[in-house]
Motif scaffolding. Structure first.
Motif, PDB file in Angstrom:
ATOM      1  N   SER A   1       2.827 -37.857 -22.406  1.00  0.00           N
ATOM      2  CA  SER A   1       3.922 -38.529 -23.104  1.00  0.00           C
ATOM      3  C   SER A   1       4.669 -37.528 -23.961  1.00  0.00           C
ATOM      4  N   PHE A   2       5.929 -37.846 -24.225  1.00  0.00           N
ATOM      5  CA  PHE A   2       6.720 -37.012 -25.119  1.00  0.00           C
ATOM      6  C   PHE A   2       7.799 -37.840 -25.796  1.00  0.00           C
ATOM      7  N   LYS A   3       8.167 -37.386 -26.987  1.00  0.00           N
ATOM      8  CA  LYS A   3       9.234 -38.025 -27.764  1.00  0.00           C
ATOM      9  C   LYS A   3      10.512 -37.229 -27.580  1.00  0.00           C
ATOM     10  N   PHE A   4      11.637 -37.917 -27.685  1.00  0.00           N
ATOM     11  CA  PHE A   4      12.917 -37.246 -27.584  1.00  0.00           C
ATOM     12  C   PHE A   4      13.979 -38.060 -28.295  1.00  0.00           C
ATOM     13  N   ASN A   5      15.054 -37.387 -28.655  1.00  0.00           N
ATOM     14  CA  ASN A   5      16.235 -38.038 -29.209  1.00  0.00           C
ATOM     15  C   ASN A   5      17.237 -38.153 -28.069  1.00  0.00           C
ATOM     16  N   PRO A   6      17.598 -39.368 -27.640  1.00  0.00           N
ATOM     17  CA  PRO A   6      18.468 -39.532 -26.482  1.00  0.00           C
ATOM     18  C   PRO A   6      19.841 -38.876 -26.623  1.00  0.00           C
ATOM     19  N   THR A   7      20.307 -38.700 -27.832  1.00  0.00           N
ATOM     20  CA  THR A   7      21.635 -38.110 -28.015  1.00  0.00           C
ATOM     21  C   THR A   7      21.622 -36.589 -27.905  1.00  0.00           C
ATOM     22  N   LYS A   8      20.438 -35.980 -27.885  1.00  0.00           N
ATOM     23  CA  LYS A   8      20.359 -34.525 -27.900  1.00  0.00           C
ATOM     24  C   LYS A   8      19.959 -33.900 -26.566  1.00  0.00           C
ATOM     25  N   LEU A   9      19.719 -34.723 -25.547  1.00  0.00           N
ATOM     26  CA  LEU A   9      19.321 -34.181 -24.260  1.00  0.00           C
ATOM     27  C   LEU A   9      20.395 -34.443 -23.215  1.00  0.00           C
ATOM     28  N   LYS A  10      20.529 -33.531 -22.285  1.00  0.00           N
ATOM     29  CA  LYS A  10      21.549 -33.642 -21.246  1.00  0.00           C
ATOM     30  C   LYS A  10      21.055 -34.521 -20.103  1.00  0.00           C
ATOM     31  N   LEU A  11      21.964 -35.348 -19.586  1.00  0.00           N
ATOM     32  CA  LEU A  11      21.594 -36.270 -18.519  1.00  0.00           C
ATOM     33  C   LEU A  11      21.147 -35.550 -17.252  1.00  0.00           C
ATOM     34  N   ASN A  12      21.768 -34.423 -16.930  1.00  0.00           N
ATOM     35  CA  ASN A  12      21.375 -33.720 -15.705  1.00  0.00           C
ATOM     36  C   ASN A  12      19.914 -33.282 -15.760  1.00  0.00           C
ATOM     37  N   LYS A  13      19.407 -32.987 -16.947  1.00  0.00           N
ATOM     38  CA  LYS A  13      17.993 -32.626 -17.089  1.00  0.00           C
ATOM     39  C   LYS A  13      17.100 -33.825 -16.772  1.00  0.00           C
TER      40      LYS A  13
ATOM     41  N   SER B   1      20.338 -45.561 -17.844  1.00  0.00           N
ATOM     42  CA  SER B   1      20.865 -46.642 -18.695  1.00  0.00           C
ATOM     43  C   SER B   1      20.132 -46.688 -20.025  1.00  0.00           C
ATOM     44  N   PHE B   2      18.819 -46.541 -19.977  1.00  0.00           N
ATOM     45  CA  PHE B   2      18.044 -46.550 -21.213  1.00  0.00           C
ATOM     46  C   PHE B   2      18.490 -45.408 -22.120  1.00  0.00           C
ATOM     47  N   ILE B   3      18.631 -44.224 -21.547  1.00  0.00           N
ATOM     48  CA  ILE B   3      19.010 -43.056 -22.341  1.00  0.00           C
ATOM     49  C   ILE B   3      20.424 -43.195 -22.886  1.00  0.00           C
ATOM     50  N   LEU B   4      21.345 -43.658 -22.048  1.00  0.00           N
ATOM     51  CA  LEU B   4      22.747 -43.775 -22.465  1.00  0.00           C
ATOM     52  C   LEU B   4      22.966 -44.853 -23.516  1.00  0.00           C
ATOM     53  N   PHE B   5      22.244 -45.958 -23.403  1.00  0.00           N
ATOM     54  CA  PHE B   5      22.532 -47.097 -24.270  1.00  0.00           C
ATOM     55  C   PHE B   5      21.492 -47.326 -25.358  1.00  0.00           C
ATOM     56  N   SER B   6      20.536 -46.434 -25.461  1.00  0.00           N
ATOM     57  CA  SER B   6      19.555 -46.530 -26.537  1.00  0.00           C
ATOM     58  C   SER B   6      20.220 -46.085 -27.836  1.00  0.00           C
ATOM     59  N   HIS B   7      20.034 -46.866 -28.859  1.00  0.00           N
ATOM     60  CA  HIS B   7      20.602 -46.510 -30.157  1.00  0.00           C
ATOM     61  C   HIS B   7      19.523 -46.036 -31.131  1.00  0.00           C
ATOM     62  N   ASP B   8      18.348 -45.776 -30.587  1.00  0.00           N
ATOM     63  CA  ASP B   8      17.244 -45.271 -31.394  1.00  0.00           C
ATOM     64  C   ASP B   8      17.365 -43.755 -31.540  1.00  0.00           C
ATOM     65  N   ASP B   9      16.939 -43.250 -32.671  1.00  0.00           N
ATOM     66  CA  ASP B   9      16.932 -41.807 -32.892  1.00  0.00           C
ATOM     67  C   ASP B   9      15.772 -41.137 -32.181  1.00  0.00           C
ATOM     68  N   GLU B  10      14.746 -41.908 -31.890  1.00  0.00           N
ATOM     69  CA  GLU B  10      13.570 -41.337 -31.252  1.00  0.00           C
ATOM     70  C   GLU B  10      13.032 -42.331 -30.220  1.00  0.00           C
ATOM     71  N   CYS B  11      12.786 -41.831 -29.030  1.00  0.00           N
ATOM     72  CA  CYS B  11      12.241 -42.637 -27.945  1.00  0.00           C
ATOM     73  C   CYS B  11      10.998 -41.940 -27.399  1.00  0.00           C
ATOM     74  N   LEU B  12      10.230 -42.686 -26.637  1.00  0.00           N
ATOM     75  CA  LEU B  12       9.002 -42.158 -26.059  1.00  0.00           C
ATOM     76  C   LEU B  12       9.036 -42.376 -24.555  1.00  0.00           C
ATOM     77  N   ILE B  13       8.646 -41.353 -23.804  1.00  0.00           N
ATOM     78  CA  ILE B  13       8.478 -41.478 -22.360  1.00  0.00           C
ATOM     79  C   ILE B  13       7.011 -41.202 -22.045  1.00  0.00           C
ATOM     80  N   VAL B  14       6.433 -42.055 -21.227  1.00  0.00           N
ATOM     81  CA  VAL B  14       5.057 -41.893 -20.769  1.00  0.00           C
ATOM     82  C   VAL B  14       5.097 -41.763 -19.249  1.00  0.00           C
ATOM     83  N   ILE B  15       4.420 -40.750 -18.724  1.00  0.00           N
ATOM     84  CA  ILE B  15       4.338 -40.530 -17.289  1.00  0.00           C
ATOM     85  C   ILE B  15       2.876 -40.671 -16.893  1.00  0.00           C
TER      86      ILE B  15
END
Length: 88
Positions: free
Chosen positions: A6-18, A52-66
């Motif tokens: 798992s990792f945390k990220f700020n959706p506004t700071k990462l590029k969609l192509n990544k 869609s989650f990344i684009l429309f999330s208004h949270d400063d911090e999100c979590l992804i679990v793989i």
């Protein structure tokens, strides 16, 4: 051996192509992807759901679990290609 990362990220700071590349990488391993914000959680079935989650999330911090096989390789991929994320 753990088969989850798992990792945390700020959706506004990462590029969609990544994230598009990341989704393709996880799909090759047939891994499950889950995304969590403050008020929502989803199991990702398609790339469009992740974006869609990344684009429309208004949270400063999100979590992804793989979850699935090839987790050690996925950890290396995240470290190499997704700068700006924090291991959770």
């Amino acid at each position: 051996m753990r088969n989850i990362v798992s990792f945390k990220f700020n959706p506004t700071k990462l590029k969609l192509n990544k994230f598009i590349d990341f989704y393709g990488y996880c799909a090759q391993w047939n891994q499950n992807i889950y995304v969590y914000g403050k008020n929502e959680a989803y199991k990702v079935h398609r790339l469009s759901e992740l974006l869609s989650f990344i684009l429309f999330s208004h949270d400063d911090e999100c979590l992804i679990v793989i979850e699935g096989s090839g987790i050690n390789e996925t950890k290396e991929y995240i470290t190499k290609h997704l700068s700006g994320v924090q291991s959770a």
